[in-house]
Motif scaffolding. Structure first.
Motif, PDB file in Angstrom:
ATOM      1  N   THR A 114       5.654  -8.645  -4.155  1.00 51.80           N
ATOM      2  CA  THR A 114       5.316  -7.267  -3.806  1.00 51.80           C
ATOM      3  C   THR A 114       5.490  -7.070  -2.307  1.00 51.80           C
ATOM      4  O   THR A 114       4.936  -7.820  -1.504  1.00 51.80           O
ATOM      5  N   ILE A 115       6.273  -6.052  -1.908  1.00 57.29           N
ATOM      6  CA  ILE A 115       6.499  -5.820  -0.484  1.00 57.29           C
ATOM      7  C   ILE A 115       5.738  -4.602   0.031  1.00 57.29           C
ATOM      8  O   ILE A 115       5.668  -4.384   1.244  1.00 57.29           O
ATOM      9  N   TRP A 116       5.176  -3.784  -0.884  1.00 52.70           N
ATOM     10  CA  TRP A 116       4.451  -2.587  -0.472  1.00 52.70           C
ATOM     11  C   TRP A 116       3.517  -2.164  -1.592  1.00 52.70           C
ATOM     12  O   TRP A 116       3.875  -2.221  -2.768  1.00 52.70           O
ATOM     13  N   LYS A 117       2.312  -1.758  -1.234  1.00 50.02           N
ATOM     14  CA  LYS A 117       1.349  -1.232  -2.211  1.00 50.02           C
ATOM     15  C   LYS A 117       0.917   0.141  -1.747  1.00 50.02           C
ATOM     16  O   LYS A 117       0.730   0.374  -0.550  1.00 50.02           O
ATOM     17  N   GLY A 118       0.739   1.043  -2.679  1.00 52.26           N
ATOM     18  CA  GLY A 118       0.293   2.381  -2.324  1.00 52.26           C
ATOM     19  C   GLY A 118       0.263   3.252  -3.557  1.00 52.26           C
ATOM     20  O   GLY A 118       0.083   2.757  -4.680  1.00 52.26           O
ATOM     21  N   SER A 119       0.470   4.520  -3.366  1.00 52.89           N
ATOM     22  CA  SER A 119       0.511   5.435  -4.505  1.00 52.89           C
ATOM     23  C   SER A 119       1.549   6.505  -4.249  1.00 52.89           C
ATOM     24  O   SER A 119       1.901   6.801  -3.102  1.00 52.89           O
ATOM     25  N   ILE A 120       2.040   7.053  -5.340  1.00 50.79           N
ATOM     26  CA  ILE A 120       3.041   8.108  -5.259  1.00 50.79           C
ATOM     27  C   ILE A 120       2.552   9.255  -6.129  1.00 50.79           C
ATOM     28  O   ILE A 120       1.929   9.028  -7.174  1.00 50.79           O
ATOM     29  N   SER A 121       2.778  10.472  -5.697  1.00 52.52           N
ATOM     30  CA  SER A 121       2.235  11.613  -6.441  1.00 52.52           C
ATOM     31  C   SER A 121       3.276  12.705  -6.595  1.00 52.52           C
ATOM     32  O   SER A 121       4.174  12.850  -5.762  1.00 52.52           O
ATOM     33  N   PHE A 122       3.133  13.449  -7.701  1.00 48.43           N
ATOM     34  CA  PHE A 122       3.899  14.691  -7.866  1.00 48.43           C
ATOM     35  C   PHE A 122       2.914  15.715  -8.416  1.00 48.43           C
ATOM     36  O   PHE A 122       2.274  15.505  -9.431  1.00 48.43           O
TER      37      PHE A 122
END
Length: 280
Positions: free
Chosen positions: A3-11
């Motif tokens: 894993t190179i990045w953790k976060g969240s994405i939203s629409f």
């Protein structure tokens, strides 16, 4: 998969906790530089050209050269604060567009997206919605202290994030030298060129293409490592030095024509032997 990045994405109001994983890997053969005399790896040191001495990491600062020889020094604290401010934001899909509207020149790097433990349903919803609408999402994301514009699309039942260049990072085509302003080709040349394209047209199969140089280099390395005799492969047929455009097109068509198979000759059926006459 790392894993190179953790976060969240939203629409809209839908929020998806996700992880990013590199979708591609560089398989170039890395060669080290050695001292020819003793075969020791070369060590590269950071040396100040003015003080003429090696500089330690703690004595190095970052700066922007706004004009030749003049710099604006940036403290690590300033950069970290700026980075944290942007990284803490959830990645929001700004727009949805047709993928055909994005020229491939903009594409940069691909990342697989996987849902975190609680994000499976929202992940499936976005995946299905993109598939049904035949659209891709446009978003901004901070990766390795750099803000990236990105495309979110579906690939093989997995959400993929493709980082893309900002428009001002793509150079203008008007700056490319010696590009003809108009087509000066004859109808016959065009028809022959299209015939050649049709003759070489096939379905794209990525498994068909291989890095021949890397394979040959690895074979050479292995041969030298094991002390085997190094065999040079046969040279490819030299490129024809044809300067006439029509002659070059015709020669290309002749060379790429599929070989005609010799028709199998049918064996003639053997005639039945005449009955031997009975001796009187």
């Amino acid at each position: 998969m790392h894993t190179i990045w953790k976060g969240s994405i939203s629409f809209g109001l839908v929020n998806i906790p996700i992880k990013l994983h590199a979708a591609t890997e560089d398989k170039d053969v890395k060669l080290r530089t050695l001292h020819k005399e003793c075969n020791s790896p070369i060590k590269y040191e950071k040396v100040c050209p003015v003080c003429d001495k090696e500089v330690k990491n703690e004595d190095i600062v970052k700066a922007y050269e706004y004009t030749k020889g003049k710099f604006v020094v940036l403290d690590d604290e300033d950069l970290e604060a700026l980075k944290k401010e942007n990284e803490d934001k959830a990645v929001e899909i700004i727009d949805f567009v047709k993928m055909s509207e994005i020229d491939p020149i903009y594409y940069q790097r691909s990342y697989f997206m996987s849902p975190s433990e609680s994000g499976g349903k929202a992940y499936s919803l976005l995946r299905k919605a993109l598939e049904e609408s035949q659209k891709v999402g446009i978003a901004k994301i901070m990766i390795r202290a750099k803000e990236q514009l990105a495309v979110i699309r579906v690939y093989d039942n997995t959400l993929v994030m493709e980082t893309i260049h900002f428009p001002d990072e793509v150079r203008k085509t008007v700056d490319v030298p010696n590009v003809p302003s108009e087509d000066k080709v004859t109808e016959k040349e065009l028809d022959t060129a299209i015939m050649l394209i049709d003759q070489l047209t096939t379905e794209f199969d990525p498994d068909k293409y291989h890095d021949d140089y890397r394979t040959a280099l690895l074979e050479l390395i292995e041969a030298k490592r094991t002390g085997k005799e190094i065999v040079t492969p046969a040279e490819k047929e030299p490129v024809s030095n044809v300067t006439d455009l029509m002659a070059a097109l015709q020669a290309s068509i002749d060379r790429t024509k599929p070989e005609k198979k010799e028709p199998v000759k049918k064996k003639k059926a053997a005639k039945p032997k005449a009955k031997e006459k009975k001796q009187a």
